[in-house]
Design a protein around this motif. Sequence first.
Motif, PDB file in Angstrom:
ATOM      1  N   TYR A  70       0.837  -1.197   0.000  1.00 37.19           N
ATOM      2  CA  TYR A  70       0.000   0.000   0.000  1.00 37.19           C
ATOM      3  C   TYR A  70       0.874   1.250   0.000  1.00 37.19           C
ATOM      4  CZ  TYR A  70      -3.338  -3.526   1.460  1.00 37.19           C
ATOM      5  OH  TYR A  70      -4.105  -4.656   1.538  1.00 37.19           O
ATOM      6  N   LEU A  71       0.252   2.392  -0.119  1.00 38.08           N
ATOM      7  CA  LEU A  71       1.002   3.641  -0.163  1.00 38.08           C
ATOM      8  C   LEU A  71       1.825   3.868   1.096  1.00 38.08           C
ATOM      9  CD1 LEU A  71      -1.618   6.039  -1.765  1.00 38.08           C
ATOM     10  CD2 LEU A  71       0.305   4.920  -2.859  1.00 38.08           C
ATOM     11  N   CYS A  72       1.339   3.397   2.218  1.00 41.17           N
ATOM     12  CA  CYS A  72       2.066   3.544   3.491  1.00 41.17           C
ATOM     13  C   CYS A  72       2.635   2.211   3.944  1.00 41.17           C
ATOM     14  CB  CYS A  72       1.152   4.116   4.558  1.00 41.17           C
ATOM     15  SG  CYS A  72       0.736   5.832   4.273  1.00 41.17           S
ATOM     16  N   GLY A  73       3.137   1.452   3.025  1.00 36.41           N
ATOM     17  CA  GLY A  73       3.720   0.159   3.382  1.00 36.41           C
ATOM     18  C   GLY A  73       2.646  -0.870   3.643  1.00 36.41           C
ATOM     19  N   ASP A  74       2.569  -1.344   4.872  1.00 29.97           N
ATOM     20  CA  ASP A  74       1.580  -2.359   5.235  1.00 29.97           C
ATOM     21  C   ASP A  74       0.255  -1.769   5.674  1.00 29.97           C
ATOM     22  OD1 ASP A  74       3.337  -4.442   4.712  1.00 29.97           O
ATOM     23  OD2 ASP A  74       4.172  -4.386   6.735  1.00 29.97           O
ATOM     24  N   GLN A  75       0.182  -0.445   5.759  1.00 34.79           N
ATOM     25  CA  GLN A  75      -1.017   0.224   6.268  1.00 34.79           C
ATOM     26  C   GLN A  75      -1.899   0.704   5.110  1.00 34.79           C
ATOM     27  OE1 GLN A  75      -0.095   3.582   8.719  1.00 34.79           O
ATOM     28  NE2 GLN A  75      -2.213   4.003   9.228  1.00 34.79           N
ATOM     29  N   PHE A  76      -3.142   0.192   5.030  1.00 38.56           N
ATOM     30  CA  PHE A  76      -4.121   0.634   4.040  1.00 38.56           C
ATOM     31  C   PHE A  76      -4.742   1.931   4.544  1.00 38.56           C
ATOM     32  CE2 PHE A  76      -8.309   0.522   1.939  1.00 38.56           C
ATOM     33  CZ  PHE A  76      -7.889   0.382   0.637  1.00 38.56           C
ATOM     34  N   THR A  77      -4.742   2.981   3.713  1.00 42.29           N
ATOM     35  CA  THR A  77      -5.210   4.298   4.156  1.00 42.29           C
ATOM     36  C   THR A  77      -6.193   4.899   3.158  1.00 42.29           C
ATOM     37  OG1 THR A  77      -3.498   5.519   2.986  1.00 42.29           O
ATOM     38  CG2 THR A  77      -2.953   4.731   5.220  1.00 42.29           C
ATOM     39  N   LEU A  78      -6.751   6.038   3.529  1.00 45.62           N
ATOM     40  CA  LEU A  78      -7.628   6.780   2.621  1.00 45.62           C
ATOM     41  C   LEU A  78      -6.904   7.213   1.362  1.00 45.62           C
ATOM     42  CD1 LEU A  78      -9.646   9.028   5.087  1.00 45.62           C
ATOM     43  CD2 LEU A  78     -10.470   7.053   3.801  1.00 45.62           C
ATOM     44  N   ALA A  79      -5.613   7.431   1.481  1.00 45.49           N
ATOM     45  CA  ALA A  79      -4.833   7.824   0.306  1.00 45.49           C
ATOM     46  C   ALA A  79      -4.876   6.733  -0.758  1.00 45.49           C
ATOM     47  CB  ALA A  79      -3.397   8.131   0.699  1.00 45.49           C
ATOM     48  N   ASP A  80      -4.850   5.466  -0.353  1.00 51.58           N
ATOM     49  CA  ASP A  80      -4.964   4.361  -1.313  1.00 51.58           C
ATOM     50  C   ASP A  80      -6.306   4.422  -2.036  1.00 51.58           C
ATOM     51  OD1 ASP A  80      -2.527   2.586  -0.760  1.00 51.58           O
ATOM     52  OD2 ASP A  80      -3.371   2.854   1.243  1.00 51.58           O
ATOM     53  N   ILE A  81      -7.360   4.642  -1.254  1.00 51.48           N
ATOM     54  CA  ILE A  81      -8.707   4.718  -1.823  1.00 51.48           C
ATOM     55  C   ILE A  81      -8.825   5.900  -2.769  1.00 51.48           C
ATOM     56  CG2 ILE A  81     -11.139   5.100  -1.236  1.00 51.48           C
ATOM     57  CD1 ILE A  81     -10.496   3.596   1.426  1.00 51.48           C
ATOM     58  N   TYR A  82      -8.162   6.985  -2.442  1.00 50.40           N
ATOM     59  CA  TYR A  82      -8.228   8.211  -3.231  1.00 50.40           C
ATOM     60  C   TYR A  82      -7.461   8.101  -4.550  1.00 50.40           C
ATOM     61  CZ  TYR A  82      -7.096  13.004  -4.593  1.00 50.40           C
ATOM     62  OH  TYR A  82      -6.908  14.151  -5.300  1.00 50.40           O
ATOM     63  N   ILE A  83      -6.241   7.596  -4.497  1.00 50.25           N
ATOM     64  CA  ILE A  83      -5.341   7.741  -5.636  1.00 50.25           C
ATOM     65  C   ILE A  83      -5.408   6.591  -6.644  1.00 50.25           C
ATOM     66  CG2 ILE A  83      -3.220   6.730  -4.723  1.00 50.25           C
ATOM     67  CD1 ILE A  83      -1.785   9.250  -5.800  1.00 50.25           C
ATOM     68  N   PHE A  84      -5.585   5.360  -6.185  1.00 53.87           N
ATOM     69  CA  PHE A  84      -5.501   4.231  -7.109  1.00 53.87           C
ATOM     70  C   PHE A  84      -6.541   4.253  -8.235  1.00 53.87           C
ATOM     71  CE2 PHE A  84      -3.012   1.724  -3.803  1.00 53.87           C
ATOM     72  CZ  PHE A  84      -1.816   1.956  -4.452  1.00 53.87           C
ATOM     73  N   PRO A  85      -7.806   4.572  -7.965  1.00 57.13           N
ATOM     74  CA  PRO A  85      -8.764   4.616  -9.081  1.00 57.13           C
ATOM     75  C   PRO A  85      -8.406   5.660 -10.141  1.00 57.13           C
ATOM     76  CG  PRO A  85      -9.926   4.550  -6.996  1.00 57.13           C
ATOM     77  CD  PRO A  85      -8.473   4.762  -6.678  1.00 57.13           C
ATOM     78  N   VAL A  86      -7.879   6.803  -9.707  1.00 55.86           N
ATOM     79  CA  VAL A  86      -7.523   7.849 -10.660  1.00 55.86           C
ATOM     80  C   VAL A  86      -6.317   7.418 -11.497  1.00 55.86           C
ATOM     81  CG1 VAL A  86      -6.870  10.268 -10.952  1.00 55.86           C
ATOM     82  CG2 VAL A  86      -8.447   9.616  -9.125  1.00 55.86           C
ATOM     83  N   ILE A  87      -5.317   6.832 -10.848  1.00 57.88           N
ATOM     84  CA  ILE A  87      -4.141   6.361 -11.580  1.00 57.88           C
ATOM     85  C   ILE A  87      -4.558   5.293 -12.605  1.00 57.88           C
ATOM     86  CG2 ILE A  87      -1.940   5.126 -11.379  1.00 57.88           C
ATOM     87  CD1 ILE A  87      -1.745   7.987 -10.366  1.00 57.88           C
TER      88      ILE A  87
END
Length: 108
Positions: A70-87
């Motif tokens: 994940y974006l923060c290593g092993d920690q799933f965060t809101l940033a993952d939810i935010y950025i991956f669909p757009v990328i």
Amino acid sequence: AKHILSGSDGTGVTSYNMNLFIQRHATLPNLFNSLLTSPSPTHRIELSTKLLALLKVINSDLQLFSSGPYLCGDQFTLADIYIFPVIERIVVVLSTYRNFWIPPSLTH
């Protein structure tokens, strides 16, 4: 990026400021949409340049968190939810309709 990843608090715990991460990259969805829908070739070139510059910033910020899936290593965060669909949309949609590709040098 130094404000996204703050130092240890003495306990060995690193804190992540995902709100700041999201704010730094908040223009990503709008740039995607503008590039996709702009009828002007000149404006699309300008938007492509801005999108590429932002993707370079994102890539640089993500280098701080390269220790996991994940974006923060092993920690799933809101940033993952935010950025991956757009990328994903950038990769699939803009490559098809606007001949825009994320350079292979942006590995994160």
